[in-house]
Write a protein that holds these residues in place. Structure first.
Motif, PDB file in Angstrom:
ATOM      1  N   VAL A   1      53.287  37.460  52.238  1.00  0.00           N
ATOM      2  CA  VAL A   1      53.044  38.330  51.085  1.00  0.00           C
ATOM      3  C   VAL A   1      51.556  38.337  50.757  1.00  0.00           C
ATOM      4  N   MET A   2      51.014  39.507  50.580  1.00  0.00           N
ATOM      5  CA  MET A   2      49.644  39.723  50.131  1.00  0.00           C
ATOM      6  C   MET A   2      49.710  40.520  48.815  1.00  0.00           C
ATOM      7  N   ASN A   3      49.466  39.928  47.706  1.00  0.00           N
ATOM      8  CA  ASN A   3      49.322  38.539  47.340  1.00  0.00           C
ATOM      9  C   ASN A   3      50.535  38.139  46.502  1.00  0.00           C
ATOM     10  N   ARG A   4      50.961  36.892  46.583  1.00  0.00           N
ATOM     11  CA  ARG A   4      52.041  36.423  45.718  1.00  0.00           C
ATOM     12  C   ARG A   4      51.534  36.424  44.271  1.00  0.00           C
ATOM     13  N   PRO A   5      52.233  37.130  43.365  1.00  0.00           N
ATOM     14  CA  PRO A   5      51.638  37.464  42.059  1.00  0.00           C
ATOM     15  C   PRO A   5      51.394  36.296  41.124  1.00  0.00           C
ATOM     16  N   LEU A   6      52.089  35.184  41.295  1.00  0.00           N
ATOM     17  CA  LEU A   6      51.884  34.044  40.403  1.00  0.00           C
ATOM     18  C   LEU A   6      51.095  32.919  41.067  1.00  0.00           C
ATOM     19  N   ARG A   7      50.565  33.165  42.257  1.00  0.00           N
ATOM     20  CA  ARG A   7      49.949  32.085  43.022  1.00  0.00           C
ATOM     21  C   ARG A   7      48.601  31.658  42.432  1.00  0.00           C
ATOM     22  N   GLU A   8      47.800  32.622  41.952  1.00  0.00           N
ATOM     23  CA  GLU A   8      46.483  32.278  41.413  1.00  0.00           C
ATOM     24  C   GLU A   8      46.522  32.508  39.904  1.00  0.00           C
ATOM     25  N   ALA A   9      46.881  31.468  39.159  1.00  0.00           N
ATOM     26  CA  ALA A   9      47.124  31.611  37.721  1.00  0.00           C
ATOM     27  C   ALA A   9      45.945  31.201  36.851  1.00  0.00           C
TER      28      ALA A   9
ATOM     29  N   GLU B   1      33.772  35.239  39.017  1.00  0.00           N
ATOM     30  CA  GLU B   1      35.229  35.156  39.046  1.00  0.00           C
ATOM     31  C   GLU B   1      35.757  35.687  40.370  1.00  0.00           C
ATOM     32  N   ALA B   2      37.046  35.455  40.614  1.00  0.00           N
ATOM     33  CA  ALA B   2      37.725  35.956  41.809  1.00  0.00           C
ATOM     34  C   ALA B   2      39.006  36.643  41.371  1.00  0.00           C
TER      35      ALA B   2
ATOM     36  N   LYS C   1      31.900  38.198  26.545  1.00  0.00           N
ATOM     37  CA  LYS C   1      33.063  38.952  27.010  1.00  0.00           C
ATOM     38  C   LYS C   1      34.323  38.203  26.604  1.00  0.00           C
ATOM     39  N   GLY C   2      35.470  38.821  26.845  1.00  0.00           N
ATOM     40  CA  GLY C   2      36.739  38.199  26.521  1.00  0.00           C
ATOM     41  C   GLY C   2      37.002  36.985  27.384  1.00  0.00           C
ATOM     42  N   ALA C   3      37.851  36.114  26.877  1.00  0.00           N
ATOM     43  CA  ALA C   3      38.084  34.834  27.548  1.00  0.00           C
ATOM     44  C   ALA C   3      39.399  34.767  28.299  1.00  0.00           C
ATOM     45  N   SER C   4      40.257  35.793  28.194  1.00  0.00           N
ATOM     46  CA  SER C   4      41.585  35.737  28.798  1.00  0.00           C
ATOM     47  C   SER C   4      41.643  36.616  30.037  1.00  0.00           C
ATOM     48  N   ALA C   5      42.863  36.841  30.533  1.00  0.00           N
ATOM     49  CA  ALA C   5      43.040  37.702  31.697  1.00  0.00           C
ATOM     50  C   ALA C   5      42.982  39.181  31.340  1.00  0.00           C
ATOM     51  N   ALA C   6      43.032  39.514  30.038  1.00  0.00           N
ATOM     52  CA  ALA C   6      42.955  40.912  29.630  1.00  0.00           C
ATOM     53  C   ALA C   6      41.591  41.483  30.025  1.00  0.00           C
ATOM     54  N   LYS C   7      41.585  42.722  30.489  1.00  0.00           N
ATOM     55  CA  LYS C   7      40.346  43.328  30.957  1.00  0.00           C
ATOM     56  C   LYS C   7      39.410  43.603  29.791  1.00  0.00           C
TER      57      LYS C   7
ATOM     58  N   VAL D   1      37.296  30.391  31.665  1.00  0.00           N
ATOM     59  CA  VAL D   1      36.474  29.207  31.889  1.00  0.00           C
ATOM     60  C   VAL D   1      37.117  28.287  32.921  1.00  0.00           C
ATOM     61  N   LEU D   2      38.418  28.006  32.767  1.00  0.00           N
ATOM     62  CA  LEU D   2      39.124  27.195  33.767  1.00  0.00           C
ATOM     63  C   LEU D   2      39.017  27.847  35.135  1.00  0.00           C
ATOM     64  N   HIS D   3      39.221  29.151  35.176  1.00  0.00           N
ATOM     65  CA  HIS D   3      39.149  29.892  36.434  1.00  0.00           C
ATOM     66  C   HIS D   3      37.779  29.727  37.078  1.00  0.00           C
ATOM     67  N   ALA D   4      36.708  29.923  36.299  1.00  0.00           N
ATOM     68  CA  ALA D   4      35.356  29.886  36.859  1.00  0.00           C
ATOM     69  C   ALA D   4      35.014  28.518  37.432  1.00  0.00           C
ATOM     70  N   VAL D   5      35.282  27.466  36.665  1.00  0.00           N
ATOM     71  CA  VAL D   5      34.884  26.139  37.144  1.00  0.00           C
ATOM     72  C   VAL D   5      35.769  25.682  38.298  1.00  0.00           C
ATOM     73  N   THR D   6      37.042  26.071  38.279  1.00  0.00           N
ATOM     74  CA  THR D   6      37.942  25.687  39.363  1.00  0.00           C
ATOM     75  C   THR D   6      37.566  26.379  40.664  1.00  0.00           C
ATOM     76  N   MET D   7      37.391  27.691  40.603  1.00  0.00           N
ATOM     77  CA  MET D   7      37.081  28.446  41.807  1.00  0.00           C
ATOM     78  C   MET D   7      35.681  28.138  42.324  1.00  0.00           C
TER      79      MET D   7
END
Length: 301
Positions: A100-108, A265-266, A154-160, A114-120
């Protein structure tokens, strides 16, 4: 979704590659189709589009570009159907025993920037701009004052949301932070870079824009193909392997004064049709090649 230009670009590449395929339009499915998922045998899950029945376990691969279209349904019945399909597909494509390209819950981690940026960034081996996520007006004032090159927010969540430069007039609005936290970053003056990764392949493009967020303007940005440093290519390959998401849109800033790269971000569901068009279809062709690969599912990360 048939109204999604990125989906159409990918579908065109799949057709051009001569791959046997089925396309599912989510609004049409809600209006006239149905989904059946036996919980004890996910490989037997089927999608009835109203014209044909697709057995998902028989697919060699799935490109999952999942959008929640329920808010645009014409009535409650179809709204509930669309919402149910979306929630079911979130879980089904996470566990379906095919590629599957991409599994929708795989990259949460993208649900909190902030968590996303430092983790990735740690996986890729990159630095990030100095960052402050806060709901405290005084903390925000102190951070902005300590950014000699200026700050963006900018916003801090997944919302655009769109990045904006912090200006003197914004100080009067800082007291609103008590109701919603905001992400502040030190401004990096220089071009943006969008890298699209497909498996271990990477396609780069530099964006020179008069605006802080190049997505807010049309017709004035300067897009240029970019030969990526090997360290960036290797880091992006590590990201796809780490997240289990072979298709990523990875964003960077390059400091024009020093040449240093900063990871932003990714995106695990990137809109790539414009980049793909300027690259002569290279991104979507790579995607079609990945989908045409071996039918055995990869090991679960």
């Amino acid at each position: 979704m048939a109204a999604d230009p990125t989906f159409l670009a990918g579908l065109h590449a799949v057709r051009a590659a001569g791959l046997d395929h089925e396309a599912v339009d989510l609004p049409s499915l809600a209006l006239r189709g149905s989904v059946r998922i036996p919980l004890d045998d996910l490989a037997s899950a089927t999608i009835d589009t109203g014209r044909r029945v697709i057995r998902l376990g028989g697919a060699g691969a799935v490109w999952c570009r999942l959008l929640d279209v329920s808010a645009h349904a014409p009535d409650p019945r179809h709204r509930h159907a669309a919402a149910g399909h979306y929630q079911a597909f979130l879980r089904l494509f996470e566990h379906l025993p095919v590629r599957v390209m991409n599994r929708p819950l795989r990259e949460a981690t993208g649900f909190t920037k902030v968590l996303h940026a430092v983790t990735m960034a740690a996986v890729g081996g990159w630095q990030v701009p100095r960052t402050c996520l806060t709901s405290d007006p005084d903390e925000a004032r102190a951070f902005v004052a300590d950014c000699p090159r200026g700050a963006v927010f900018k916003g801090a969540s997944a919302a655009k949301t769109f990045a904006r430069a912090y200006e003197a007039g914004d100080a009067a609005r800082l007291d609103r932070l008590g109701r919603v936290p905001v992400l502040f970053q030190e401004r990096i003056a220089g071009p943006d870079v969008r890298v699209h990764t497909v498996g271990d392949q990477a396609f780069g493009e530099a964006v020179h824009s008069p605006e802080i967020d190049y997505r807010t303007v049309v017709g004035v940005n300067d897009y240029r193909p970019l030969t990526l440093p090997e360290s960036v290519v290797r880091g992006c390959a590590r990201l796809t392997a780490h997240t289990g998401t072979p298709l990523l849109g990875v964003d960077f800033k390059i400091d024009a004064a020093t040449g240093e790269w900063y990871f932003l971000e990714a995106n695990a569901m990137p809109c790539f049709e414009g980049d793909d068009r300027r690259a002569g279809g290279a991104i979507s062709r790579a995607m079609a090649h990945w989908l045409a690969g071996p039918s055995d599912p990869p090991a679960t990360p």
